[in-house]
Design a protein around this motif. Structure first.
Motif, mmCIF file in Angstrom:
data_model
loop_
_atom_site.group_PDB
_atom_site.id
_atom_site.type_symbol
_atom_site.label_atom_id
_atom_site.label_comp_id
_atom_site.label_asym_id
_atom_site.label_seq_id
_atom_site.Cartn_x
_atom_site.Cartn_y
_atom_site.Cartn_z
ATOM 1 N N ASP A 18 39.358 27.066 38.978
ATOM 2 C CA ASP A 18 38.660 27.634 39.598
ATOM 3 C C ASP A 18 39.648 28.863 39.971
ATOM 4 O OD1 ASP A 18 36.912 25.547 39.013
ATOM 5 O OD2 ASP A 18 35.950 25.563 41.290
ATOM 6 N N ASP A 19 40.989 28.922 40.562
ATOM 7 C CA ASP A 19 41.026 29.623 40.479
ATOM 8 C C ASP A 19 42.146 29.668 38.869
ATOM 9 O OD1 ASP A 19 42.049 30.647 43.344
ATOM 10 O OD2 ASP A 19 41.747 28.715 43.261
ATOM 11 N N ALA A 20 42.320 29.137 38.013
ATOM 12 C CA ALA A 20 42.871 29.280 36.862
ATOM 13 C C ALA A 20 42.771 30.641 35.845
ATOM 14 C CB ALA A 20 43.984 27.883 36.295
ATOM 15 N N VAL A 21 41.231 29.769 36.874
ATOM 16 C CA VAL A 21 40.383 30.168 35.534
ATOM 17 C C VAL A 21 39.605 32.165 36.016
ATOM 18 C CG1 VAL A 21 37.644 30.942 34.989
ATOM 19 C CG2 VAL A 21 38.481 28.358 35.385
ATOM 20 N N SER A 22 39.749 32.622 37.288
ATOM 21 C CA SER A 22 39.709 33.651 37.598
ATOM 22 C C SER A 22 41.392 34.309 37.372
ATOM 23 C CB SER A 22 39.355 33.622 39.309
ATOM 24 O OG SER A 22 39.444 32.454 40.520
ATOM 25 N N ARG A 23 42.159 33.550 37.039
ATOM 26 C CA ARG A 23 43.367 34.676 37.215
ATOM 27 C C ARG A 23 43.631 34.176 35.555
ATOM 28 N NH1 ARG A 23 46.310 30.843 40.622
ATOM 29 N NH2 ARG A 23 46.357 29.653 39.180
ATOM 30 N N MET A 24 42.341 34.687 34.726
ATOM 31 C CA MET A 24 42.798 34.762 33.238
ATOM 32 C C MET A 24 41.930 36.099 33.514
ATOM 33 S SD MET A 24 40.642 32.022 31.562
ATOM 34 C CE MET A 24 41.398 30.161 31.316
ATOM 35 N N ARG A 25 41.710 36.997 34.754
ATOM 36 C CA ARG A 25 40.720 38.443 34.393
ATOM 37 C C ARG A 25 42.025 39.061 35.480
ATOM 38 N NH1 ARG A 25 34.346 37.349 35.665
ATOM 39 N NH2 ARG A 25 34.000 37.301 32.781
ATOM 40 N N GLU A 26 42.904 38.753 35.837
ATOM 41 C CA GLU A 26 43.974 39.735 36.979
ATOM 42 C C GLU A 26 45.463 39.238 35.827
ATOM 43 O OE1 GLU A 26 44.930 37.035 39.790
ATOM 44 O OE2 GLU A 26 42.798 36.501 40.636
ATOM 45 N N ASP A 27 45.688 40.455 36.263
ATOM 46 C CA ASP A 27 46.982 40.885 35.728
ATOM 47 C C ASP A 27 48.027 39.898 36.672
ATOM 48 O OD1 ASP A 27 46.032 42.718 33.848
ATOM 49 O OD2 ASP A 27 46.454 44.071 35.535
ATOM 50 N N LEU A 28 49.261 39.390 36.081
ATOM 51 C CA LEU A 28 50.397 39.012 36.404
ATOM 52 C C LEU A 28 50.939 39.439 35.545
ATOM 53 C CD1 LEU A 28 49.292 34.845 36.520
ATOM 54 C CD2 LEU A 28 48.558 36.726 38.184
ATOM 55 N N VAL A 29 51.960 40.504 36.179
ATOM 56 C CA VAL A 29 52.493 41.380 35.012
ATOM 57 C C VAL A 29 54.324 41.614 36.494
ATOM 58 C CG1 VAL A 29 53.333 43.842 34.374
ATOM 59 C CG2 VAL A 29 51.391 42.220 34.077
ATOM 60 N N PHE A 30 54.832 40.790 35.655
ATOM 61 C CA PHE A 30 56.558 41.528 36.476
ATOM 62 C C PHE A 30 57.422 42.603 36.116
ATOM 63 C CE2 PHE A 30 54.543 37.788 37.548
ATOM 64 C CZ PHE A 30 54.807 37.425 38.646
ATOM 65 N N ASP A 31 58.358 43.004 36.779
ATOM 66 C CA ASP A 31 59.444 43.850 36.358
ATOM 67 C C ASP A 31 60.341 43.413 35.567
ATOM 68 O OD1 ASP A 31 61.050 46.225 36.197
ATOM 69 O OD2 ASP A 31 60.955 46.982 38.420
ATOM 70 N N ALA A 32 60.593 43.396 34.546
ATOM 71 C CA ALA A 32 61.480 43.301 34.091
ATOM 72 C C ALA A 32 63.473 44.516 34.028
ATOM 73 C CB ALA A 32 61.623 43.447 32.436
#
Ligand code: NAP
Length: 286
Positions: free
Chosen positions: A248-262
């Motif tokens: 369920d957490d993986a499904v809700s993460r589809m709507r979350e930004d998982l962005v990192f600074d390169a």
């Protein structure tokens, strides 16, 4: 000739690293739990963290491209001398920290203590360690995300996502990670540092899936349904023994930004990952 001991060498990142080390004429000792045939510059050693056959007493660099917790404990026991360690961790450290799933939180805790142990051991030995944390890894046709999506889509002839799966993702190619592992070796600024290694393009989860499906032959349609409808379909799939890894957490993460600074990696060792381009081979359909 420089020498390297590589853990996880048969994995998707390890394989890309081995090619680069071989091309640059390193003498490589590659660890695997299985017996594998050695080639000119690459000698396979059978073993794992409990013990390795014919392990050299010292090498120039140890690379860890397998499980970090097992590696950190092996390294703390100090069986092989080295001045330099480059180990892969994961950005899951940040993205899964607040997960409702106890198993995901356990992974985060193990990653955290493993990173700490690697840095502490290096400091105690007068060595230097660098930890590299990739985002979602793809490119070798062996990953657990895009390859699974492509395989399931091919089997069903379509793929379903909940509407609003617009969280940002930065998939990173295995070969950019292998290049990064080699690039940090001789850069003192990277000693004692951990770096996020995102891919070169930031795109919505939905777009990442759409490009993955575009690499599947014959063509596969992406269908978007409401979240309640998606959850209902998922519940049926789980009952049938499918999709158990999609929490369920993986499904809700589809709507979350998982962005990192390169930018720290760009600044310190010229990290320049490619844009997200997938072909049939990259999603295991080649
Ligand atoms: N895949 C991703 O999306 C992703 C994302 C972020 C970070 N990472 C990190 O990047 C690193 C490499 O990932 P990967 O997907 O290329 O590697 P992987 O497939 O998880 O593992 C690489 C190799 O490690 C060895 N291995 C696996 N489990 C082991 C165990 N319990 N004991 C001893 N050896 C074991 C296996 O080699 P043998 O079978 O030959 O022994 C395997 O081929 C890992 O630290 C991973 O956490 C991966």
């Amino acid at each position: 000739m420089r020498t390297a001991l590589v853990f996880g060498a048969s994995g998707q990142i390890g394989d890309a690293l081995l090619r680069r080390l071989d091309a640059q004429d390193w003498q490589v000792f590659a660890v695997s739990r299985l017996a594998r045939p050695s080639a000119s510059n690459v000698r396979w050693l059978r073993g794992e963290f409990g013990g390795i056959e014919d392990v050299p007493a010292a090498v120039d660099v140890i690379f860890s491209t397998g499980p970090l917790d097992g590696f950190s404990q092996w390294y703390a026991r100090g069986p092989v001398a080295t001045a330099r360690v480059v180990a892969f961790g994961s950005t899951s450290l940040d993205t899964k920290q607040a997960s409702h799933d106890a198993h995901e939180r356990d992974i985060v805790a193990r990653l955290q203590s493993a990173e700490r142990l690697v840095f502490d051991t290096a400091a105690a030995n007068g060595a230097s360690a660098t930890v590299l944390r990739p985002t979602l890894v793809y490119g070798a046709g062996r990953d657990q995300t895009l390859v699974r999506i492509a395989a399931m889509a091919k089997r069903m002839g379509f793929f379903v996502l909940p509407r609003g799966a617009d969280g940002k993702r930065q998939p990173v190619h295995v070969d950019d990670l292998a290049a990064a592992a080699l690039a940090v070796v001789d850069v003192p600024a990277t000693h004692g540092q951990a770096y996020a290694l995102p891919g070169g393009e930031t795109l919505a989860y939905r777009e990442m899936v759409a490009r993955t499906l575009a690499a599947v032959q014959p063509a596969v349609r992406l269908r978007e349904v409401s979240m309640p409808m998606f959850n209902l379909a998922l519940a049926f799939a789980r009952k049938a023994g499918m999709m158990r890894g999609l929490t369920d957490d993986a499904v809700s993460r589809m709507r979350e930004d998982l962005v990192f600074d390169a930018s720290p990696a760009q600044r310190d060792f010229g990290y320049a990952p490619r844009a997200f381009i997938v072909d049939a081979q990259a999603v295991g359909q080649g």
